[in-house]
Design a protein around this motif. Structure first.
Motif, PDB file in Angstrom:
ATOM      1  N   ASN A  45      -3.945  -1.116  -4.902  1.00 45.79           N
ATOM      2  CA  ASN A  45      -5.066  -0.292  -5.360  1.00 45.79           C
ATOM      3  C   ASN A  45      -4.782   1.192  -5.220  1.00 45.79           C
ATOM      4  OD1 ASN A  45      -6.648  -2.573  -5.921  1.00 45.79           O
ATOM      5  ND2 ASN A  45      -7.291  -2.715  -3.765  1.00 45.79           N
ATOM      6  N   ASN A  46      -3.502   1.528  -4.947  1.00 45.17           N
ATOM      7  CA  ASN A  46      -3.199   2.943  -4.716  1.00 45.17           C
ATOM      8  C   ASN A  46      -3.374   3.789  -5.962  1.00 45.17           C
ATOM      9  OD1 ASN A  46      -2.638   2.489  -2.078  1.00 45.17           O
ATOM     10  ND2 ASN A  46      -0.420   2.389  -2.333  1.00 45.17           N
ATOM     11  N   ASN A  47      -3.139   3.201  -7.150  1.00 42.98           N
ATOM     12  CA  ASN A  47      -3.101   3.979  -8.374  1.00 42.98           C
ATOM     13  C   ASN A  47      -4.310   3.735  -9.271  1.00 42.98           C
ATOM     14  OD1 ASN A  47      -0.361   5.165  -8.010  1.00 42.98           O
ATOM     15  ND2 ASN A  47       0.186   3.002  -7.971  1.00 42.98           N
ATOM     16  N   GLN A  48      -5.405   3.250  -8.680  1.00 46.58           N
ATOM     17  CA  GLN A  48      -6.610   3.076  -9.471  1.00 46.58           C
ATOM     18  C   GLN A  48      -7.191   4.439  -9.835  1.00 46.58           C
ATOM     19  OE1 GLN A  48      -9.365   0.657  -7.348  1.00 46.58           O
ATOM     20  NE2 GLN A  48      -8.398  -1.253  -7.948  1.00 46.58           N
TER      21      GLN A  48
ATOM     22  N   LYS B  36       0.812  -1.213   0.000  1.00 38.07           N
ATOM     23  CA  LYS B  36       0.000   0.000   0.000  1.00 38.07           C
ATOM     24  C   LYS B  36       0.847   1.264   0.000  1.00 38.07           C
ATOM     25  CE  LYS B  36      -4.036  -2.019   2.288  1.00 38.07           C
ATOM     26  NZ  LYS B  36      -4.901  -1.982   3.484  1.00 38.07           N
ATOM     27  N   LEU B  37       2.013   1.199   0.640  1.00 36.22           N
ATOM     28  CA  LEU B  37       2.862   2.380   0.734  1.00 36.22           C
ATOM     29  C   LEU B  37       3.790   2.544  -0.456  1.00 36.22           C
ATOM     30  CD1 LEU B  37       3.858   2.270   4.521  1.00 36.22           C
ATOM     31  CD2 LEU B  37       2.116   3.677   3.430  1.00 36.22           C
ATOM     32  N   SER B  38       3.763   1.613  -1.388  1.00 27.28           N
ATOM     33  CA  SER B  38       4.683   1.652  -2.525  1.00 27.28           C
ATOM     34  C   SER B  38       3.939   1.991  -3.802  1.00 27.28           C
ATOM     35  CB  SER B  38       5.392   0.300  -2.694  1.00 27.28           C
ATOM     36  OG  SER B  38       6.097  -0.048  -1.525  1.00 27.28           O
ATOM     37  N   HIS B  39       4.651   2.652  -4.704  1.00 31.05           N
ATOM     38  CA  HIS B  39       4.125   2.885  -6.041  1.00 31.05           C
ATOM     39  C   HIS B  39       4.064   1.558  -6.785  1.00 31.05           C
ATOM     40  CE1 HIS B  39       3.996   4.360 -10.227  1.00 31.05           C
ATOM     41  NE2 HIS B  39       3.397   5.421  -9.699  1.00 31.05           N
TER      42      HIS B  39
ATOM     43  N   ASP C 145       5.130   0.702  -9.557  1.00 27.41           N
ATOM     44  CA  ASP C 145       6.375   0.330 -10.240  1.00 27.41           C
ATOM     45  C   ASP C 145       7.419  -0.248  -9.292  1.00 27.41           C
ATOM     46  OD1 ASP C 145       6.170   3.248 -12.420  1.00 27.41           O
ATOM     47  OD2 ASP C 145       5.200   1.266 -12.544  1.00 27.41           O
ATOM     48  N   TYR C 146       7.232  -0.071  -7.979  1.00 23.21           N
ATOM     49  CA  TYR C 146       8.248  -0.495  -7.016  1.00 23.21           C
ATOM     50  C   TYR C 146       7.720  -1.510  -6.019  1.00 23.21           C
ATOM     51  CZ  TYR C 146      10.359   3.775  -8.828  1.00 23.21           C
ATOM     52  OH  TYR C 146      10.864   4.743  -9.656  1.00 23.21           O
ATOM     53  N   VAL C 147       6.590  -2.133  -6.325  1.00 24.72           N
ATOM     54  CA  VAL C 147       6.016  -3.101  -5.388  1.00 24.72           C
ATOM     55  C   VAL C 147       6.921  -4.310  -5.237  1.00 24.72           C
ATOM     56  CG1 VAL C 147       4.092  -4.687  -5.028  1.00 24.72           C
ATOM     57  CG2 VAL C 147       3.648  -2.339  -5.745  1.00 24.72           C
ATOM     58  N   GLU C 148       7.415  -4.839  -6.357  1.00 22.89           N
ATOM     59  CA  GLU C 148       8.266  -6.033  -6.292  1.00 22.89           C
ATOM     60  C   GLU C 148       9.558  -5.749  -5.529  1.00 22.89           C
ATOM     61  OE1 GLU C 148       6.781  -7.994 -10.552  1.00 22.89           O
ATOM     62  OE2 GLU C 148       8.898  -7.494 -10.212  1.00 22.89           O
ATOM     63  N   GLU C 149      10.134  -4.566  -5.732  1.00 20.87           N
ATOM     64  CA  GLU C 149      11.347  -4.224  -4.990  1.00 20.87           C
ATOM     65  C   GLU C 149      11.060  -4.112  -3.496  1.00 20.87           C
ATOM     66  OE1 GLU C 149      13.217  -0.783  -6.540  1.00 20.87           O
ATOM     67  OE2 GLU C 149      13.289  -1.517  -8.605  1.00 20.87           O
ATOM     68  N   SER C 150       9.901  -3.585  -3.137  1.00 22.85           N
ATOM     69  CA  SER C 150       9.547  -3.459  -1.726  1.00 22.85           C
ATOM     70  C   SER C 150       9.368  -4.824  -1.077  1.00 22.85           C
ATOM     71  CB  SER C 150       8.263  -2.633  -1.587  1.00 22.85           C
ATOM     72  OG  SER C 150       8.440  -1.337  -2.112  1.00 22.85           O
ATOM     73  N   VAL C 151       8.734  -5.742  -1.806  1.00 27.41           N
ATOM     74  CA  VAL C 151       8.545  -7.093  -1.265  1.00 27.41           C
ATOM     75  C   VAL C 151       9.889  -7.803  -1.117  1.00 27.41           C
ATOM     76  CG1 VAL C 151       7.487  -9.336  -1.692  1.00 27.41           C
ATOM     77  CG2 VAL C 151       6.204  -7.247  -2.174  1.00 27.41           C
ATOM     78  N   ALA C 152      10.787  -7.632  -2.100  1.00 23.04           N
ATOM     79  CA  ALA C 152      12.117  -8.244  -2.000  1.00 23.04           C
ATOM     80  C   ALA C 152      12.898  -7.668  -0.825  1.00 23.04           C
ATOM     81  CB  ALA C 152      12.876  -8.031  -3.309  1.00 23.04           C
ATOM     82  N   LEU C 153      12.775  -6.358  -0.603  1.00 27.40           N
ATOM     83  CA  LEU C 153      13.440  -5.739   0.541  1.00 27.40           C
ATOM     84  C   LEU C 153      12.877  -6.269   1.848  1.00 27.40           C
ATOM     85  CD1 LEU C 153      15.375  -3.613   1.699  1.00 27.40           C
ATOM     86  CD2 LEU C 153      13.546  -1.925   1.458  1.00 27.40           C
ATOM     87  N   LEU C 154      11.566  -6.473   1.895  1.00 20.85           N
ATOM     88  CA  LEU C 154      10.940  -7.032   3.089  1.00 20.85           C
ATOM     89  C   LEU C 154      11.446  -8.445   3.359  1.00 20.85           C
ATOM     90  CD1 LEU C 154       8.858  -6.898   5.362  1.00 20.85           C
ATOM     91  CD2 LEU C 154       7.109  -7.599   3.713  1.00 20.85           C
TER      92      LEU C 154
END
Length: 253
Positions: free
Chosen positions: A47-50, A7-10, A12-21
């Protein structure tokens, strides 16, 4: 935790955020098998960018946009200038749309000002720490008040008033009121009526406030320097028609 990262990520950067987690959880000794099960065996939905639906959009078609400035070019045609907040990857696209119109010019402006980035670091002064003021002190035992002015800080001036009242020095109407009637003054309830750096301005404002007060212990001599013309104007402003007739009588004499 995964939902918060998504939810806090754009998008385009969701996969990077999950990998960082995942790396953070591994560094904290969580089993990698369990991490993969919870992080990668469920769908990633953001759903942030709907885009909002047409019903959710406000109706702005009837709201005209006023230009910031309108001038004439060399040919005598009117040119309107508009300023748009700068948004990366968006503002320049809007500017390109309007470039085909020769009578419209677009300029960018920053949304965030320096004043919004810093909080007010200066602590406001307490009422007793103010100087160059016209002040009022109320009597606790009657409805009379005293109005004075000082270039010192208000705390120092009130200290002088207390000393005169305690030693019986009749230096002003306040000390006379306290010593003659044995009344008490509300020192902590001091009120600032006006401010002025100049002595002449403070004296004038002091006389104006004394003249506008109904119940005051100040002497008549405290307002002798106030012109009759000012008294007439003040009476008109405050609507005191009785005193207005007195001022008119004094003026005719």
């Amino acid at each position: 935790m995964k939902s918060r990262a998504v939810k806090l990520s754009h998008s385009d950067y969701v996969e990077e955020s999950v990998a960082l987690l995942k790396n953070i959880l591994i560094d904290n000794s969580y089993p990698e098998k369990i991490i993969n099960r919870f992080l990668f065996h469920t769908a990633i939905v953001n759903n942030n960018n709907q885009r909002p639906t047409a019903q959710q959009l406000p109706n702005i078609t009837n709201t005209p946009l006023e230009p910031n400035r309108v001038t004439e070019d060399q040919n005598g045609q009117l040119v309107s200038y508009f300023s748009l907040p700068y948004i990366d990857n968006l503002t320049y696209k809007l500017a390109n749309v309007f470039r085909q119109h020769n009578n419209i010019k677009i300029a960018n402006k920053q949304v965030k000002a320096l004043s919004k980035l810093y909080s007010r670091t200066k602590t406001p002064l307490q009422i007793m720490e103010n100087w160059n003021v016209v002040y009022r002190l109320q009597c606790r035992d009657c409805d009379l008040s005293y109005i004075g002015q000082t270039s010192r800080n208000l705390k120092g001036r009130i200290t002088s008033h207390k000393s005169d009242c305690r030693r019986g020095v009749l230096s002003c109407a306040l000390s006379e009121h306290v010593n003659n009637l044995d009344h008490r003054i509300d020192w902590d309830g001091a009120e600032i009526l006006d401010r002025a750096d100049s002595f002449c301005k403070r004296t004038f404002l002091e006389m104006v406030h004394i003249n506008s007060q109904v119940n005051t212990m100040n002497k008549r001599s405290d307002t002798q320097s106030l012109s009759v013309i000012y008294g007439y104007i003040l009476d008109l402003y405050s609507g005191k028609y009785g005193s207005l007739r007195q001022v008119a009588t004094q003026g005719s004499q």
